[in-house]
Design a protein around this motif. Structure first.
Motif, PDB file in Angstrom:
ATOM      1  N   LYS A  27      45.767  45.330  35.576  1.00  0.00           N
ATOM      2  CA  LYS A  27      45.165  46.530  36.177  1.00  0.00           C
ATOM      3  C   LYS A  27      43.716  46.289  36.575  1.00  0.00           C
ATOM      4  N   LYS A  28      42.987  45.565  35.744  1.00  0.00           N
ATOM      5  CA  LYS A  28      41.568  45.317  36.024  1.00  0.00           C
ATOM      6  C   LYS A  28      41.354  44.423  37.240  1.00  0.00           C
ATOM      7  N   GLY A  30      43.787  44.041  39.707  1.00  0.00           N
ATOM      8  CA  GLY A  30      44.558  44.539  40.841  1.00  0.00           C
ATOM      9  C   GLY A  30      45.835  43.779  41.156  1.00  0.00           C
ATOM     10  N   THR A  50      41.458  35.794  43.008  1.00  0.00           N
ATOM     11  CA  THR A  50      42.098  36.337  41.811  1.00  0.00           C
ATOM     12  C   THR A  50      41.667  35.551  40.582  1.00  0.00           C
TER      13      THR A  50
END
Length: 69
Positions: A27-28, A30, A50
């Motif tokens: 979640k942090k 994406g 990423t």
């Protein structure tokens, strides 16, 4: 020599030490939780952006993960 296996082990280590779940990390940065699992259990590596975000969230030096230390 640097190998994907060594990088994967260091990522696993950093995630464990962070105290966060794969879902929280995903979640942090994406991505989906399954994406994080793929980095840890398959021959998949994150894209550079990423990877940078992952290291930032885990508060770990990219050089360490890439076995440059």
């Amino acid at each position: 020599m640097i190998s994907v296996e060594k990088i994967r082990k260091r990522l696993q280590e950093a995630i464990k030490q962070s105290g966060m779940t794969q879902t929280q990390i995903a979640k942090k940065i994406g991505v989906r939780q399954q994406t994080i699992a793929n980095y840890l259990h398959q021959n998949k590596m994150p894209a550079l952006d990423t990877f940078a975000n992952l290291c930032k969230v885990l508060e770990v030096d990219t050089n360490y993960i890439l076995c440059q230390e």
